[in-house]
Write an enzyme that holds these catalytic residues in place. Structure first.
Site, mmCIF file in Angstrom:
data_model
loop_
_atom_site.group_PDB
_atom_site.id
_atom_site.type_symbol
_atom_site.label_atom_id
_atom_site.label_comp_id
_atom_site.label_asym_id
_atom_site.label_seq_id
_atom_site.Cartn_x
_atom_site.Cartn_y
_atom_site.Cartn_z
ATOM 1 N N LYS A 33 0.844 -1.198 0.000
ATOM 2 C CA LYS A 33 0.000 0.000 0.000
ATOM 3 C C LYS A 33 0.880 1.249 0.000
ATOM 4 O O LYS A 33 2.090 1.174 0.249
ATOM 5 C CB LYS A 33 -0.924 -0.003 1.214
ATOM 6 C CG LYS A 33 -0.200 0.031 2.559
ATOM 7 C CD LYS A 33 -1.184 -0.016 3.716
ATOM 8 C CE LYS A 33 -0.426 0.028 5.051
ATOM 9 N NZ LYS A 33 -1.348 0.074 6.213
ATOM 10 N N TYR A 242 16.286 30.371 7.712
ATOM 11 C CA TYR A 242 15.139 31.130 8.166
ATOM 12 C C TYR A 242 15.137 31.338 9.677
ATOM 13 O O TYR A 242 15.507 30.452 10.449
ATOM 14 C CB TYR A 242 13.840 30.418 7.782
ATOM 15 C CG TYR A 242 13.487 30.526 6.322
ATOM 16 C CD1 TYR A 242 13.218 31.759 5.741
ATOM 17 C CD2 TYR A 242 13.403 29.389 5.532
ATOM 18 C CE1 TYR A 242 12.873 31.854 4.400
ATOM 19 C CE2 TYR A 242 13.058 29.464 4.189
ATOM 20 C CZ TYR A 242 12.798 30.704 3.624
ATOM 21 O OH TYR A 242 12.460 30.798 2.302
#
Length: 345
Positions: A33, A242
């Site tokens: 999956k 940042y």
């Protein structure tokens, strides 16, 4: 080229399946999956078919349709989510086997696809999917008369061998299935490692195939090599990235590498994570940004063209620990920008 390279070693994958299969007495399938946990369901399933795997599990009917196109008509493809409204034609045309989870799904399946194969999922205590004991008791004879191909349940705490939930679910599964002439399945990777009492007729490993915990003896399947875009020297007091979240205390050399949270490298891992340059571990500094990560390479004489984010030195579980998550999330988050390379295809 700034594109990072994700390498999937299918020989290692096949080795992991063989080793898990050797622990069981019945059939061993494979959970593919989420595009085989992000590694490519078609390629993974075809490699496992060469080892003898003939039964696969996906989460959604749509995943099953794509897998069927990739691997062709022979193997069984089971769908954990069962028979959802609107799935009938896709289940029929792709010859998929839904694991029915409720009375409503059973009625819908019998009405829209009479005679089409199905399995049944039982809830033995996880309270996620499957028929609870009272529901199964009411439906059992009707379901069995339709000849299900598999009856399964799922363990909630199999990665904790001593957790009492394992023995409880095993007991409930026995109570719900003893005496049935139908193949039974309870265990994924963790259940296989719990021992023969949990194996029944079919085991369905997932994360262990891809090199993850709790299968500590798994061969590493995935490596991720990220190019270095630029290297710069920073002086004490200068910040990187940042928010000025990292400030140099001493002279440092900083490499900017070409991957970030858009590539599945979770932002939260920044303060605790590392990469590897050869045999040298280099700390990630500052904030992980969308496309770039800063790495302290001060200890290196020569900065390589690429650094190892995943590979022989650290697997997804290591990055997961740094991010406060699990290896499953790291693998399934791996983005589509990587150049993918399959070894041993």
């Amino acid at each position: 080229m700034a594109q990072a390279t994700l390498t999937i070693d299918l020989s290692a994958l096949r080795s992991n399946w063989r080793n898990l299969n050797s622990m069981t007495q019945g059939e061993t399938g494979a959970v593919v999956k989420a595009d085989a946990y992000g590694l490519g369901a078609g390629e993974v399933a075809k490699a496992l078919m060469k080892e003898g795997a003939t039964t696969f599990f996906v989460a959604l009917t749509e995943e099953g349709v794509a897998l069927r196109k990739a691997i062709g008509s022979g193997p069984v493809i089971n769908v954990f989510s069962g028979h959802m409204p609107g799935d009938a034609m896709a289940l029929r045309d792709a010859n998929l086997t839904p694991m029915l989870n409720s009375i409503d799904q059973m009625l819908n399946h019998v009405e829209t696809l009479p005679g089409h194969p199905f399995g049944v999922q039982l809830d033995t205590g996880m309270n996620r999917l499957g028929m609870e004991p009272a529901e199964w008791s009411a439906l059992r004879d009707i379901a069995l008369s339709q000849r299900p191909t598999l009856i399964m349940s799922h363990l909630a705490c199999a990665d904790e061998p001593d957790h009492p939930m394992n023995a409880h679910q095993l007991q409930v599964f026995h109570q719900m299935t003893d005496g049935l002439d139908v193949p039974l399945s309870l265990s994924a990777t963790g259940g296989i490692l719990l021992g023969p009492d949990y194996h029944f007729d079919l085991c369905r490993p997932g994360i262990g195939l891809y090199g993850g915990l709790p299968f500590v003896e798994a061969a590493p399947v995935v490596s991720l090599d990220v190019p270095v875009i630029q290297v710069r020297d920073v002086t004490p007091g200068e910040s990187v990235g940042y928010g000025n979240s990292w400030v140099a205390r001493t002279p440092a050399r900083i490499a900017t590498i070409a991957a970030g949270y858009a590539d599945g490298l979770i932002r939260a891992m920044g303060p605790k994570a590392h990469v590897w340059a050869g045999e040298t571990r280099c700390k990630i500094i500052g904030r992980v940004s969308m496309d770039m990560i800063a790495v302290d390479v001060t200890a290196l004489e020569d900065v390589p063209e690429t650094v190892e984010m995943l590979g022989m030195h650290q697997f997804a579980d290591t990055l997961a620990d740094a991010a406060g998550t699990i290896g499953y999330e790291i693998l399934t988050s791996l983005g589509q920008r990587y150049r993918r390379r399959y070894l041993g295809a």
